[in-house]
Write an enzyme that holds these catalytic residues in place. Structure first.
Site, PDB file in Angstrom:
ATOM      1  N   TYR A 130      36.794  -8.784 -17.174  1.00 41.23           N
ATOM      2  CA  TYR A 130      37.052  -7.608 -16.339  1.00 41.23           C
ATOM      3  C   TYR A 130      38.556  -7.302 -16.290  1.00 41.23           C
ATOM      4  O   TYR A 130      38.986  -6.191 -16.606  1.00 41.23           O
ATOM      5  CB  TYR A 130      36.515  -7.882 -14.936  1.00 41.23           C
ATOM      6  CG  TYR A 130      36.647  -6.728 -13.967  1.00 41.23           C
ATOM      7  CD1 TYR A 130      35.839  -5.603 -14.078  1.00 41.23           C
ATOM      8  CD2 TYR A 130      37.566  -6.770 -12.922  1.00 41.23           C
ATOM      9  CE1 TYR A 130      35.939  -4.551 -13.180  1.00 41.23           C
ATOM     10  CE2 TYR A 130      37.678  -5.722 -12.018  1.00 41.23           C
ATOM     11  CZ  TYR A 130      36.864  -4.612 -12.140  1.00 41.23           C
ATOM     12  OH  TYR A 130      36.973  -3.570 -11.249  1.00 41.23           O
ATOM     13  N   ASN A 139      24.696   4.290 -17.311  1.00 41.45           N
ATOM     14  CA  ASN A 139      23.615   3.548 -17.979  1.00 41.45           C
ATOM     15  C   ASN A 139      22.775   2.779 -16.958  1.00 41.45           C
ATOM     16  O   ASN A 139      21.916   1.995 -17.335  1.00 41.45           O
ATOM     17  CB  ASN A 139      24.166   2.598 -19.052  1.00 41.45           C
ATOM     18  CG  ASN A 139      24.929   1.433 -18.464  1.00 41.45           C
ATOM     19  OD1 ASN A 139      25.206   1.411 -17.265  1.00 41.45           O
ATOM     20  ND2 ASN A 139      25.265   0.453 -19.293  1.00 41.45           N
ATOM     21  N   PHE A 146      23.401   0.264 -15.118  1.00 45.67           N
ATOM     22  CA  PHE A 146      23.491  -1.193 -15.118  1.00 45.67           C
ATOM     23  C   PHE A 146      23.626  -1.703 -13.677  1.00 45.67           C
ATOM     24  O   PHE A 146      22.859  -2.555 -13.233  1.00 45.67           O
ATOM     25  CB  PHE A 146      24.659  -1.670 -16.000  1.00 45.67           C
ATOM     26  CG  PHE A 146      24.892  -3.144 -15.931  1.00 45.67           C
ATOM     27  CD1 PHE A 146      23.843  -4.035 -16.133  1.00 45.67           C
ATOM     28  CD2 PHE A 146      26.151  -3.662 -15.656  1.00 45.67           C
ATOM     29  CE1 PHE A 146      24.047  -5.410 -16.057  1.00 45.67           C
ATOM     30  CE2 PHE A 146      26.353  -5.033 -15.576  1.00 45.67           C
ATOM     31  CZ  PHE A 146      25.299  -5.909 -15.777  1.00 45.67           C
TER      32      PHE A 146
HETATM   33  N1  LIG Z   1      34.778  -0.820  -5.486  1.00 43.68           N
HETATM   34  C1  LIG Z   1      35.931  -1.404  -5.614  1.00 43.68           C
HETATM   35  O1  LIG Z   1      36.389  -2.082  -4.706  1.00 43.68           O
HETATM   36  C2  LIG Z   1      36.738  -1.241  -6.881  1.00 43.68           C
HETATM   37  C3  LIG Z   1      37.990  -1.857  -6.938  1.00 43.68           C
HETATM   38  C4  LIG Z   1      38.738  -1.724  -8.096  1.00 43.68           C
HETATM   39  C5  LIG Z   1      38.287  -0.953  -9.139  1.00 43.68           C
HETATM   40  N2  LIG Z   1      37.075  -0.358  -9.059  1.00 43.68           N
HETATM   41  C6  LIG Z   1      36.618   0.398 -10.229  1.00 43.68           C
HETATM   42  O2  LIG Z   1      35.961   1.578  -9.848  1.00 43.68           O
HETATM   43  C7  LIG Z   1      34.886   1.834 -10.727  1.00 43.68           C
HETATM   44  C8  LIG Z   1      33.592   2.017  -9.933  1.00 43.68           C
HETATM   45  O3  LIG Z   1      33.330   0.824  -9.216  1.00 43.68           O
HETATM   46  P1  LIG Z   1      32.135   0.699  -8.177  1.00 43.68           P
HETATM   47  O4  LIG Z   1      32.600  -0.151  -7.080  1.00 43.68           O
HETATM   48  O5  LIG Z   1      31.589   2.030  -7.875  1.00 43.68           O
HETATM   49  O6  LIG Z   1      31.117  -0.176  -9.031  1.00 43.68           O
HETATM   50  P2  LIG Z   1      29.599   0.107  -9.424  1.00 43.68           P
HETATM   51  O7  LIG Z   1      29.145  -1.082 -10.186  1.00 43.68           O
HETATM   52  O8  LIG Z   1      28.827   0.540  -8.244  1.00 43.68           O
HETATM   53  O9  LIG Z   1      29.728   1.366 -10.392  1.00 43.68           O
HETATM   54  C9  LIG Z   1      29.944   1.271 -11.766  1.00 43.68           C
HETATM   55  C10 LIG Z   1      28.994   2.232 -12.449  1.00 43.68           C
HETATM   56  O10 LIG Z   1      29.222   2.184 -13.860  1.00 43.68           O
HETATM   57  C11 LIG Z   1      27.964   2.116 -14.515  1.00 43.68           C
HETATM   58  N3  LIG Z   1      28.175   1.473 -15.824  1.00 43.68           N
HETATM   59  C12 LIG Z   1      28.493   0.180 -16.078  1.00 43.68           C
HETATM   60  N4  LIG Z   1      28.619  -0.017 -17.398  1.00 43.68           N
HETATM   61  C13 LIG Z   1      28.392   1.186 -17.987  1.00 43.68           C
HETATM   62  C14 LIG Z   1      28.360   1.637 -19.333  1.00 43.68           C
HETATM   63  N5  LIG Z   1      28.620   0.793 -20.353  1.00 43.68           N
HETATM   64  N6  LIG Z   1      28.071   2.929 -19.580  1.00 43.68           N
HETATM   65  C15 LIG Z   1      27.801   3.806 -18.574  1.00 43.68           C
HETATM   66  N7  LIG Z   1      27.809   3.431 -17.276  1.00 43.68           N
HETATM   67  C16 LIG Z   1      28.104   2.135 -16.993  1.00 43.68           C
HETATM   68  C17 LIG Z   1      27.080   1.316 -13.573  1.00 43.68           C
HETATM   69  O11 LIG Z   1      25.707   1.488 -13.816  1.00 43.68           O
HETATM   70  C18 LIG Z   1      27.518   1.864 -12.222  1.00 43.68           C
HETATM   71  O12 LIG Z   1      26.791   3.008 -11.865  1.00 43.68           O
HETATM   72  C19 LIG Z   1      34.824   0.678 -11.716  1.00 43.68           C
HETATM   73  O13 LIG Z   1      35.460   1.063 -12.906  1.00 43.68           O
HETATM   74  C20 LIG Z   1      35.599  -0.405 -11.021  1.00 43.68           C
HETATM   75  O14 LIG Z   1      36.219  -1.261 -11.941  1.00 43.68           O
HETATM   76  C21 LIG Z   1      36.287  -0.494  -7.955  1.00 43.68           C
END
Ligand SMILES: NC(=O)c1ccc[n+]([C@@H]2O[C@H](COP(=O)([O-])OP(=O)(O)OC[C@H]3O[C@@H](n4cnc5c(N)ncnc54)[C@H](O)[C@@H]3O)[C@@H](O)[C@H]2O)c1
Length: 324
Positions: free
Chosen positions: A147, A36, A38
């Site tokens: 979260y 989406n 966001f």
């Molecule tokens: N990067 C880290 O260090 C880390 C650590 C632990 C867990 N995670 C998990 O990995 C996943 C990806 O994290 P990231 O670091 O790439 O973060 P990010 O914010 O870059 O990516 C998340 C993506 O999800 C999309 N999104 C958010 N809400 C949405 C919705 N309702 N519908 C559709 N899309 C939606 C956002 O637009 C974004 O593209 C997440 O679930 C996060 O919780 C990441």
């Protein structure tokens, strides 16, 4: 030869998701990226748009989705505190309704589904390093709860779909991961320090700077996720994926200053509420079940990440450092 699959990546235009899409396309699969936008952006996947095996759909996972796929990687969820606290109700909905919708989809099309969970399920832990058997210490009513508890509930849902419907599930608990395509404004420590260093601004370290974190480079993490998806149905997790080598915030700040050659000084600020003092994964399960461990040193990963942020400065996306 590996079989070509249709794979759904939710949150595929985000930091981790974009690298995952790239990796899966590279292996010859068809990828449907759902986002989406966001916190993610088209820019993160613009280099994939010409690939005929790649499709991008603007969609919010809190609403049902109907696509035919073999595998689902559920990554949709803002991951940095500034973004997940911006609209905490939507954050919980994304984790909980998003999990229900994606699990429902997996059930209908009999797809294998992997959840991107997080080390935040351990909260402010009493044991170090954290093993998957540790149940965590999370404040259920604090500002991070949208979260942490959302992700915990998503894990519950995954396990209930497994117990009740024999769904093929995988849960990866991701620890701090960094790399190119992190957002400069997401408030995560690595991107914060790099942006501040490139602009010769004070590097803001919370508390005494002695709290530690372990940092995993994105390529290593993506490799762990893909390996996990490829395991047999008996491997469901949760499995910690992260780098067990710990660094204090001060050590990280000094390394960033050294690599960027910055004139920044370190500025100590009060610790935010519920900020965990220490986080370190026990990756014994990942080593055993996935034959996985991180390979990239913090220095090597930082060099690549800093090069990306320098590119943002030269393309005008980030303000350059003020002249002396
Ligand atoms: N990067 C880290 O260090 C880390 C650590 C632990 C867990 N995670 C998990 O990995 C996943 C990806 O994290 P990231 O670091 O790439 O973060 P990010 O914010 O870059 O990516 C998340 C993506 O999800 C999309 N999104 C958010 N809400 C949405 C919705 N309702 N519908 C559709 N899309 C939606 C956002 O637009 C974004 O593209 C997440 O679930 C996060 O919780 C990441």
């Amino acid at each position: 030869m590996q079989q070509t699959k249709r794979i759904l990546v939710t949150g595929g235009a985000g930091f981790l998701g974009s690298f995952l899409c790239e990796r899966l396309l590279g292996e010859g699969h068809e990828v449907i990226c759902v986002d989406n936008f966001f916190t993610g952006s088209r820019r993160n996947v613009s280099h994939l748009l010409d690939n005929r095996s790649f499709e991008i759909i603007r969609h919010d996972v809190t609403f049902p989705l109907y696509v035919e796929v073999d595998e689902i990687y559920n990554l949709a969820c803002p991951a940095s505190p500034v973004h997940y606290q911006d609209d905490p109700v939507q954050t919980t909905k994304t984790s909980v309704h998003g999990a229900i919708n994606m699990l429902g989809l997996a059930k209908r099309v009999r797809a294998k589904i992997l959840q991107a969970s997080t080390s935040e399920v351990y909260g402010d832990p009493e044991i170090h390093p954290q093993t998957e058997r540790y149940w965590g210490r999370v404040n259920p009513i604090g500002p991070r709860a949208c979260y942490d508890e959302g992700k915990r509930c998503a894990e519950t849902l995954f396990f209930d779909y497994w117990r009740q419907h024999r769904l093929r599930i995988k849960i990866a608990r991701i620890f701090n991961t960094y790399g190119p395509r992190m957002r400069p404004d997401d408030g995560r420590v690595v991107s914060n320090f790099i942006v501040q260093a490139l602009q010769n601004e004070p590097i803001t370290v919370y508390g005494t700077g002695q709290q530690t974190r372990s940092f995993c480079y994105v390529d290593d993490l993506i490799d762990g996720l893909v390996r996990m998806m490829q395991t047999g149905d008996d491997v469901i997790g949760p499995i910690n994926l992260g780098n067990p080598v710990e660094f204090t915030m001060l050590e990280l700040a000094n390394l960033v200053i050294e690599i960027t050659g910055s004139r920044s000084r370190i500025s100590l600020l009060p610790l935010p509420i519920d900020d965990p003092r220490q986080r370190q994964p026990d990756i014994g399960t990942a080593l055993r079940e996935l034959n996985w461990e991180p390979r990239t040193t913090l220095r090597d990963g930082l060099v690549k990440t800093i090069a990306y942020f320098e590119g943002l400065v030269s393309s005008g996306y980030l303000r350059p450092a003020a002249a002396e």
